[in-house]
Design an enzyme around this catalytic site. Structure first.
Site, PDB file in Angstrom:
ATOM      1  N   MET A  59      93.539 117.938   9.718  1.00  0.00           N
ATOM      2  CA  MET A  59      94.592 117.375  10.551  1.00  0.00           C
ATOM      3  C   MET A  59      94.264 115.950  11.001  1.00  0.00           C
ATOM      4  O   MET A  59      95.129 115.077  10.997  1.00  0.00           O
ATOM      5  CB  MET A  59      94.820 118.267  11.774  1.00  0.00           C
ATOM      6  CG  MET A  59      96.019 117.864  12.613  1.00  0.00           C
ATOM      7  SD  MET A  59      96.322 118.995  13.984  1.00  0.00           S
ATOM      8  CE  MET A  59      96.894 120.444  13.110  1.00  0.00           C
ATOM      9  N   ARG A 116     128.955 110.699   3.312  1.00  0.00           N
ATOM     10  CA  ARG A 116     128.187 110.894   4.545  1.00  0.00           C
ATOM     11  C   ARG A 116     129.083 110.681   5.758  1.00  0.00           C
ATOM     12  O   ARG A 116     129.552 111.632   6.366  1.00  0.00           O
ATOM     13  CB  ARG A 116     126.972 109.948   4.540  1.00  0.00           C
ATOM     14  CG  ARG A 116     125.918 110.253   5.564  1.00  0.00           C
ATOM     15  CD  ARG A 116     124.596 109.590   5.221  1.00  0.00           C
ATOM     16  NE  ARG A 116     124.684 108.135   5.053  1.00  0.00           N
ATOM     17  CZ  ARG A 116     123.645 107.369   4.711  1.00  0.00           C
ATOM     18  NH1 ARG A 116     122.459 107.931   4.496  1.00  0.00           N
ATOM     19  NH2 ARG A 116     123.776 106.065   4.574  1.00  0.00           N
ATOM     20  N   TYR A 158      88.482 122.574   4.486  1.00  0.00           N
ATOM     21  CA  TYR A 158      89.165 123.859   4.488  1.00  0.00           C
ATOM     22  C   TYR A 158      89.362 124.396   3.075  1.00  0.00           C
ATOM     23  O   TYR A 158      89.728 123.650   2.162  1.00  0.00           O
ATOM     24  CB  TYR A 158      90.539 123.737   5.159  1.00  0.00           C
ATOM     25  CG  TYR A 158      90.473 123.457   6.646  1.00  0.00           C
ATOM     26  CD1 TYR A 158      90.004 124.424   7.527  1.00  0.00           C
ATOM     27  CD2 TYR A 158      90.882 122.228   7.156  1.00  0.00           C
ATOM     28  CE1 TYR A 158      89.943 124.177   8.894  1.00  0.00           C
ATOM     29  CE2 TYR A 158      90.831 121.967   8.521  1.00  0.00           C
ATOM     30  CZ  TYR A 158      90.355 122.942   9.386  1.00  0.00           C
ATOM     31  OH  TYR A 158      90.295 122.705  10.731  1.00  0.00           O
ATOM     32  N   LYS A 173     115.248 101.472  11.152  1.00  0.00           N
ATOM     33  CA  LYS A 173     115.384 102.866  11.575  1.00  0.00           C
ATOM     34  C   LYS A 173     114.122 103.649  11.224  1.00  0.00           C
ATOM     35  O   LYS A 173     113.300 103.199  10.420  1.00  0.00           O
ATOM     36  CB  LYS A 173     116.599 103.494  10.894  1.00  0.00           C
ATOM     37  CG  LYS A 173     116.538 103.451   9.372  1.00  0.00           C
ATOM     38  CD  LYS A 173     117.799 103.973   8.734  1.00  0.00           C
ATOM     39  CE  LYS A 173     117.675 103.915   7.209  1.00  0.00           C
ATOM     40  NZ  LYS A 173     118.832 104.509   6.530  1.00  0.00           N
TER      41      LYS A 173
END
Length: 371
Positions: free
Chosen positions: A313, A137, A266, A39
Site C-alpha cells: 500500500m 452524455r 505480499y 478536472k
C-alpha cells in the site's frame, strides 16, 4: 487532504514543458483562446499546481468537472475564466454567479430553476450551452429545444449571459474520421443559423490538433496535449512535438543484502538471488500506482532496476544493480541519465491509457513546480 511532505517522494511539474506544449498547441490549432481542462485534480498532476503553471505558461482559461473544483481555484486566487463542464444542480446558480463561473446547461427546465435561485442576485450567471452531437452524455439533442433555450438565455429579463456554446467529440483522435465527421454534420444541423455567443468551442485536444481546418478553433478546450500526452498516442501524429510535464521520483529509504531464495512482499511472488541487493521505496499502490506495475524498470544511479514483488500500500521494493546508499534518487516517471520512463511507458506496462494512469495519482503525493 493530507500531503506527505515528510517523505522523499514527489511529483515535479515542468513549467518549461507546459509553456512549450501550450505554444505548440496554439500554433497548430490557431487558437486565440485556450481553456485547459484541470478536472480530476488536473488529470492527477495537481489542481492548483497545474492551474497556476498553465496560466503562467499561456492558457487563457480553465475547465473543471464540478463546482467544488472551480471554487478551490477561486479560493487559491485564480481569476481566469473557469468553465464547469459538468451539470451543476440549479440550487448552486447563485454561488456560480457570485464567483464568475461559466455553467454548462443542457435543458430549459434547469435554466428556469436557476433563474428562480438567482432572483435576488446582482450578478448574472454566465451560461455555456451544451450540444450533444453524438457523445451521448449531456447536451441538447433537438434543434427546437436548443433554440428555445438560447432564446430564453438571451432574454434581457432573465439573469443570464449567453457566454458560450460547445459540443464534445467522442472520436477526434483516431485515424478513422467517420464518426468525427458524423458529429460535425450533426453540429451544423443543430446549430447553423442559430444565434452564437462570444465563445464557440467544439475542439478538444484531438480536434484542435488534427481537424483545425474543418471546424472553428478560435476557442478550444485543451487537455492531454498540454500535459505532454499525445492524444492519439502517436497513431495520428508522432509524439515528438510535446515535452513531458510530469516527473515522479522518490528515494531509497532502506537497503539490504539478501540471501538466496528470500521472499519479497505480499504473496512471496519474488525470490532473491544470493547476494542480491534490495531497495525499499516509500511509495505504493495507495499513491495511485497500479499493482500491475510489478516488473516495470525504474531508474536509479543512471541504471534500470525492476520493481520486484507485489506493490504494497505504501512501499515497494526494487532489485538494485549494486549496493547503493539510502537517499539515492529513484525515478519512476521521468529521465535519468540516458534512460527515460514516460507516462506512455507506464501505461503500456499496465495496459491502461496514460491519462488513466495519471488521474490515479493520489493527492498525498507532494507536487512541486520545477524549472
Amino acid at each position: 487532504m493530507v500531503v506527505a511532505i515528510t517523505r522523499p517522494t514527489r511529483i515535479k511539474i515542468s513549467q518549461s514543458a507546459i509553456t512549450h506544449n501550450v505554444s505548440v498547441t496554439r500554433k497548430i490549432s490557431g487558437a486565440k483562446f485556450m481553456f485547459l481542462a484541470v478536472k480530476a485534480n488536473a488529470y492527477g498532476f495537481g489542481l492548483q499546481t497545474m492551474a497556476q503553471a498553465a496560466i503562467k505558461g499561456g492558457v487563457d482559461g480553465l475547465a473543471v468537472a464540478v463546482l467544488d473544483e472551480a471554487l478551490a481555484l477561486r479560493q487559491a486566487g485564480i481569476t481566469a475564466p473557469i468553465l464547469i463542464l459538468g451539470i451543476t444542480l440549479p440550487q448552486y446558480a447563485k454561488i456560480m454567479a457570485e464567483n464568475d463561473l461559466i455553467a454548462t446547461v443542457s435543458d430549459l427546465d434547469w435554466l428556469k430553476l436557476a433563474a428562480h435561485n438567482l432572483e435576488h442576485t446582482a450578478n448574472k450567471l454566465q451560461v455555456n450551452i451544451g450540444v450533444d452531437t453524438g457523445m451521448g452524455r449531456i447536451g441538447f439533442r433537438k434543434r427546437e429545444a436548443l433554440a428555445q433555450a438560447i432564446t430564453y438565455v438571451q432574454d434581457a429579463k432573465t439573469p443570464f449571459n449567453y457566454q458560450s456554446i460547445m459540443t464534445h467529440f467522442a472520436e477526434a483522435d483516431s485515424v478513422n474520421n467517420d464518426y468525427f465527421h458524423e458529429q460535425l454534420a450533426n453540429w451544423h444541423t443543430l446549430t447553423d443559423r442559430l444565434p452564437m455567443p462570444p465563445m464557440v468551442h467544439l475542439a478538444n485536444s484531438g480536434a484542435a490538433l488534427y481537424h483545425a481546418d474543418e471546424l472553428p478553433t478560435d476557442y478550444i478546450r485543451a487537455g492531454t496535449v498540454i500535459y505532454g500526452m499525445e492524444p492519439s498516442r502517436g497513431t495520428v501524429l508522432a509524439d515528438d512535438y510535446l515535452r513531458p510535464v510530469l516527473t515522479l521520483e522518490t528515494e531509497l529509504i532502506y537497503v539490504k543484502k539478501m540471501p538466496a531464495n528470500a521472499a519479497i512482499s505480499y504473496g512471496h511472488t519474488y525470490h532473491t538471488q544470493e547476494g542480491e541487493w534490495i531497495g525499499t521505496l516509500p511509495i505504493g499502490y495507495a499513491d495511485g500506482l497500479p499493482r500491475s506495475l510489478k516488473g516495470f524498470e525504474v531508474l536509479i544511479n543512471g541504471q534500470k532496476a525492476p520493481i520486484v514483488g507485489n506493490l504494497a500500500m505504501d512501499q515497494m521494493m526494487i532489485s538494485l544493480p549494486e549496493e547503493l546508499p539510502v537517499g539515492t534518487v529513484v525515478t519512476i516517471i521521468g529521465q535519468q541519465g540516458q534512460y527515460e520512463n514516460t507516462l506512455e511507458d507506464v501505461a503500456q506496462h499496465v495496459a491502461l491509457a496514460p491519462w488513466v494512469v495519471a488521474t490515479g495519482l493520489q493527492e498525498r503525493l507532494l507536487r512541486v513546480i520545477a524549472d
